[in-house]
Scaffold this motif. Structure first.
Motif, PDB file in Angstrom:
ATOM      1  N   MET A 185       0.706  -1.211   0.065  1.00  0.00           N
ATOM      2  CA  MET A 185      -0.079   0.038  -0.033  1.00  0.00           C
ATOM      3  C   MET A 185       0.729   1.349  -0.079  1.00  0.00           C
ATOM      4  O   MET A 185       1.923   1.343   0.790  1.00  0.00           O
ATOM      5  N   ASP A 186       0.476   2.373  -0.671  1.00  0.00           N
ATOM      6  CA  ASP A 186       1.189   3.708  -0.793  1.00  0.00           C
ATOM      7  C   ASP A 186       0.731   4.148   0.340  1.00  0.00           C
ATOM      8  O   ASP A 186      -0.295   4.777   0.571  1.00  0.00           O
ATOM      9  N   ARG A 187       1.411   4.357   1.193  1.00  0.00           N
ATOM     10  CA  ARG A 187       1.169   4.920   2.684  1.00  0.00           C
ATOM     11  C   ARG A 187       1.733   6.546   2.716  1.00  0.00           C
ATOM     12  O   ARG A 187       1.608   7.202   3.633  1.00  0.00           O
ATOM     13  N   THR A 188       2.331   6.951   1.428  1.00  0.00           N
ATOM     14  CA  THR A 188       2.717   8.304   1.371  1.00  0.00           C
ATOM     15  C   THR A 188       1.765   9.457   1.226  1.00  0.00           C
ATOM     16  O   THR A 188       1.037   9.754   0.385  1.00  0.00           O
ATOM     17  N   ALA A 189       1.688  10.277   2.376  1.00  0.00           N
ATOM     18  CA  ALA A 189       0.651  11.253   2.243  1.00  0.00           C
ATOM     19  C   ALA A 189       1.331  12.338   1.285  1.00  0.00           C
ATOM     20  O   ALA A 189       2.273  12.397   0.841  1.00  0.00           O
ATOM     21  N   ALA A 190       0.550  13.550   0.893  1.00  0.00           N
ATOM     22  CA  ALA A 190       1.382  14.459   0.213  1.00  0.00           C
ATOM     23  C   ALA A 190       2.158  15.189   1.107  1.00  0.00           C
ATOM     24  O   ALA A 190       2.330  15.271   2.220  1.00  0.00           O
ATOM     25  N   PRO A 191       3.159  16.097   0.367  1.00  0.00           N
ATOM     26  CA  PRO A 191       4.341  16.832   1.150  1.00  0.00           C
ATOM     27  C   PRO A 191       3.750  17.496   2.305  1.00  0.00           C
ATOM     28  O   PRO A 191       2.744  18.448   2.138  1.00  0.00           O
ATOM     29  N   GLY A 192       4.418  17.528   3.444  1.00  0.00           N
ATOM     30  CA  GLY A 192       3.931  18.046   4.594  1.00  0.00           C
ATOM     31  C   GLY A 192       2.662  17.630   5.277  1.00  0.00           C
ATOM     32  O   GLY A 192       2.168  18.209   6.158  1.00  0.00           O
ATOM     33  N   GLU A 237       1.955  -7.257  -4.253  1.00  0.00           N
ATOM     34  CA  GLU A 237       3.120  -8.373  -4.025  1.00  0.00           C
ATOM     35  C   GLU A 237       3.428  -8.742  -2.664  1.00  0.00           C
ATOM     36  O   GLU A 237       2.924  -9.854  -2.464  1.00  0.00           O
ATOM     37  N   THR A 238       3.662  -8.033  -1.844  1.00  0.00           N
ATOM     38  CA  THR A 238       3.835  -8.114  -0.201  1.00  0.00           C
ATOM     39  C   THR A 238       2.512  -8.770   0.199  1.00  0.00           C
ATOM     40  O   THR A 238       2.349  -9.800   1.007  1.00  0.00           O
ATOM     41  N   PHE A 239       1.361  -7.959  -0.042  1.00  0.00           N
ATOM     42  CA  PHE A 239       0.070  -8.311   0.444  1.00  0.00           C
ATOM     43  C   PHE A 239      -0.572  -8.278  -0.726  1.00  0.00           C
ATOM     44  O   PHE A 239      -0.645  -7.830  -1.897  1.00  0.00           O
ATOM     45  N   HIS A 240      -1.813  -9.303  -0.786  1.00  0.00           N
ATOM     46  CA  HIS A 240      -2.394  -9.588  -2.154  1.00  0.00           C
ATOM     47  C   HIS A 240      -4.140  -8.778  -1.606  1.00  0.00           C
ATOM     48  O   HIS A 240      -4.568  -9.080  -0.846  1.00  0.00           O
TER      49      HIS A 240
END
Length: 254
Positions: free
Chosen positions: A1-8, A201-204
């Motif tokens: 999962m993409d856990r990256t929030a927007a900058p800041g 990949e890591t999680f289905h």
């Protein structure tokens, strides 16, 4: 999962998984967080969705939050697109973001997926990504969910089935495994066929494609139960996947 929030930006981490059932949690989170993707972003499963976006199809997204999926669907040809979310903060933010990007034709409404405020047979495609998983946070035994959980899930599915046009499609992107979800999707209340595939990949993650009016007789056969390892992840592991994991989890080890 993409856990990256927007900058800041950073999202509010709940002290307990049950916080995901509290509307105030979402309002607070969306007040702080600009953008976040559950179950990876659209590019990871686009190949599973794109073929269902027929020209001029009307699309409903359940629980848009602050995801960019509606914008990606729009780029892929979904020009008649409606998004709903229970959080007024998410709706206000999404409306401003779309207007700032010139996407005036995407409609964003505050609404509850348990009580869809739309007429019968008005959408060609309904899609949700991780939204229904919230309903399973406090479900108890995954083989025998609490009656209140089943009641909410069925209310959602009946609403989706009602607003879908004849031969319409419901796409559910979830962490819910087939031996838990198929018995619900195959309830006699529904006329849709049930197909599924995975990505990740890591999680289905599971992508269910339910086609209204195309149910086969074999799908009325009860799904045979089989054993799977009990999932009991540490809190930090759960946070790496947020609430997705909770389908099989009765209690967190923090």
């Amino acid at each position: 999962m993409d856990r990256t929030a927007a900058p800041g930006q950073s999202h509010t981490t709940p002290s307990t998984a049950l916080a995901y059932l509290n509307p105030r949690y979402w309002d607070e989170r969306f007040s702080e967080e600009e953008q976040y993707e559950w179950f990876k972003d659209y590019s990871h499963f686009r190949h599973l969705i794109h073929s269902h976006l027929t020209p001029n199809c009307s699309v409903l997204e359940l629980g848009c939050g602050n995801s960019q999926m509606c914008e990606e669907l729009h780029k892929d040809g979904a020009t008649d697109l409606t998004c709903i979310d229970l959080s007024h903060v998410a709706v206000d933010n999404m409306q401003r973001r779309l207007l700032s990007r010139g996407l005036k034709d995407i409609k964003v409404l505050q609404a509850d997926m348990l009580e869809l405020p739309f007429g019968d047979e008005c959408f060609d495609l309904v899609i949700e990504k991780g939204t229904m998983d919230v309903l399973f946070v406090d479900s108890g035994d995954p083989w025998n969910p609490k009656p209140e959980t089943i009641s909410k899930v069925m209310a959602t599915l009946k609403g989706v089935h009602r607003v879908l046009k004849a031969n319409g499609i419901f796409i559910s992107i979830t962490f819910g495994q087939p031996h838990f979800r198929r018995p619900i999707f195959n309830a006699p209340d529904f006329s849709w066929s049930v197909e599924w595939t995975t990505f990740g990949e890591t999680f289905h993650y599971f992508v269910y494609v339910l086609k209204k009016g195309q149910r086969s007789s074999y799908e009325d056969i009860p799904v045979k139960r089989f054993e799977v390892p009990h999932v009991n992840l540490l809190h930090e592991e759960l946070e790496s996947e947020d609430f997705a994991f909770l389908i099989n989890v009765d209690e967190l080890n923090c």
